[in-house]
Scaffold this active site. Structure first.
Site, mmCIF file in Angstrom:
data_model
loop_
_atom_site.group_PDB
_atom_site.id
_atom_site.type_symbol
_atom_site.label_atom_id
_atom_site.label_comp_id
_atom_site.label_asym_id
_atom_site.label_seq_id
_atom_site.Cartn_x
_atom_site.Cartn_y
_atom_site.Cartn_z
ATOM 1 N N ASP A 193 -4.909 7.302 0.169
ATOM 2 C CA ASP A 193 -3.683 6.345 -0.189
ATOM 3 C C ASP A 193 -2.631 7.660 0.030
ATOM 4 O O ASP A 193 -2.983 8.610 0.079
ATOM 5 C CB ASP A 193 -3.674 5.951 -1.412
ATOM 6 C CG ASP A 193 -2.389 5.118 -1.926
ATOM 7 O OD1 ASP A 193 -1.911 4.124 -1.319
ATOM 8 O OD2 ASP A 193 -2.323 4.321 -3.494
ATOM 9 N N GLY A 194 -1.212 7.241 0.295
ATOM 10 C CA GLY A 194 -0.188 8.164 -0.163
ATOM 11 C C GLY A 194 0.332 7.539 -1.035
ATOM 12 O O GLY A 194 1.205 6.773 -0.985
ATOM 13 N N GLU A 235 0.694 8.641 4.232
ATOM 14 C CA GLU A 235 -0.729 7.629 3.961
ATOM 15 C C GLU A 235 -1.311 7.798 5.336
ATOM 16 O O GLU A 235 -2.191 7.650 5.206
ATOM 17 C CB GLU A 235 0.826 5.528 4.452
ATOM 18 C CG GLU A 235 0.550 5.088 3.445
ATOM 19 C CD GLU A 235 0.299 5.041 2.263
ATOM 20 O OE1 GLU A 235 -1.645 4.726 2.102
ATOM 21 O OE2 GLU A 235 0.518 4.235 1.167
ATOM 22 N N ASP A 263 -3.943 0.589 1.652
ATOM 23 C CA ASP A 263 -2.847 -0.575 0.931
ATOM 24 C C ASP A 263 -1.684 -0.887 2.102
ATOM 25 O O ASP A 263 -0.770 -1.139 1.350
ATOM 26 C CB ASP A 263 -2.708 -0.253 -0.582
ATOM 27 C CG ASP A 263 -1.710 1.323 -0.756
ATOM 28 O OD1 ASP A 263 -1.547 2.038 0.172
ATOM 29 O OD2 ASP A 263 -2.072 1.103 -2.127
ATOM 30 N N HIS A 301 -2.939 -1.817 -5.868
ATOM 31 C CA HIS A 301 -2.113 -2.192 -7.449
ATOM 32 C C HIS A 301 -3.020 -2.739 -7.980
ATOM 33 O O HIS A 301 -2.130 -3.924 -8.303
ATOM 34 C CB HIS A 301 -0.709 -1.210 -7.651
ATOM 35 C CG HIS A 301 -0.559 -0.225 -6.696
ATOM 36 N ND1 HIS A 301 -0.268 1.084 -7.233
ATOM 37 C CD2 HIS A 301 0.749 -0.317 -6.137
ATOM 38 C CE1 HIS A 301 0.095 1.683 -6.712
ATOM 39 N NE2 HIS A 301 1.053 1.080 -5.778
ATOM 40 N N ASP A 327 -4.018 6.254 -5.310
ATOM 41 C CA ASP A 327 -3.352 5.703 -5.718
ATOM 42 C C ASP A 327 -3.270 7.246 -6.521
ATOM 43 O O ASP A 327 -1.738 7.803 -6.795
ATOM 44 C CB ASP A 327 -3.462 4.722 -6.634
ATOM 45 C CG ASP A 327 -1.701 4.918 -6.803
ATOM 46 O OD1 ASP A 327 -0.698 5.068 -6.361
ATOM 47 O OD2 ASP A 327 -1.442 5.010 -7.857
#
Length: 159
Positions: free
Chosen positions: A8-9, A52, A74, A129, A139
Site C-alpha cells: 500500500d502507498g 503504490e 488496493d 479500507h 496502510d
C-alpha cells in the site's frame, strides 16, 4: 518458492505532500513455518501513485531468489497496468499513453519491471479500507511512514 506480498502507498496532500509505503512479505518454509517481513519508508514530497509503485518495488527487490509471487494491492493504477496490459502498450508506444502523452512515473515503472524479471508475478486487486487484514496493516505502515520523522527525498530519476 511461493511468496505473497501485500502493498500500500499513502500520500498526505497528494500530490507533492509527504507520503509513504508499506509492504508485507509472507512465505511458508519447507517445515510449514510462516515467515513474515515488513518494509516501509516515508518521503518528503511525493504522490500516492509513486508510493503504490514503491511498495511493490521494495517487496519484489527484497526477494533473493526466483519466486512465484501473488502481489496484493488496493491500487488499480498498479494492478490494472499489468492485468489490463497497459504497460505493454506503453512500452510499444515508447512510454506514451493515449493522446501521445508521456506515462507518469516512468522511472518507477522501469524499476518495477526490472524487479519483476526473475519472478512470476500475479497482481491481485483488493478493495482498500474494507477490512482486509494485511491491506489494513500495509496502510498503517504507509501512513505511519508518511507521518514519521527522517523522511527521504523522492528523487525522480531521469531516464
Amino acid at each position: 518458492m511461493k511468496v505473497t506480498i501485500y502493498t500500500d502507498g499513502a500520500a498526505r496532500g497528494n500530490p507533492d505532500g509527504p507520503g509513504g509505503y508499506g509492504a508485507i512479505l509472507q512465505f511458508v518454509d519447507s517445515k510449514g513455518t510462516l515467515h513474515e517481513r515488513e518494509y516501509s519508508a516515508g518521503y518528503k514530497k511525493t504522490t500516492n501513485n509513486r508510493m503504490e509503485l514503491m511498495a511493490a518495488i521494495v517487496g519484489l527487490e527484497a526477494l533473493t531468489k526466483s519466486c512465484e509471487v501473488d502481489l496484493y494491492s488496493d491500487s488499480k493504477y498498479l494492478t490494472d497496468a499489468f492485468n489490463q496490459h497497459w504497460v505493454d502498450g506503453w512500452i510499444k508506444k515508447g512510454w506514451k499513453r493515449s493522446g501521445n502523452e508521456p506515462v507518469k512515473n516512468i522511472d518507477l515503472w522501469k524499476r518495477l519491471l526490472k524487479a519483476m524479471e526473475p519472478h512470476r508475478v500475479h497482481f491481485i486487486w483488493v478493495k482498500g479500507h474494507a477490512g482486509h487484514p494485511e491491506n489494513e496493516r500495509c496502510d498503517g505502515l504507509a501512513t505511519a511512514a508518511a507521518d514519521g520523522d527522517g523522511l527521504l527525498d523522492d528523487v525522480v530519476e531521469s531516464l
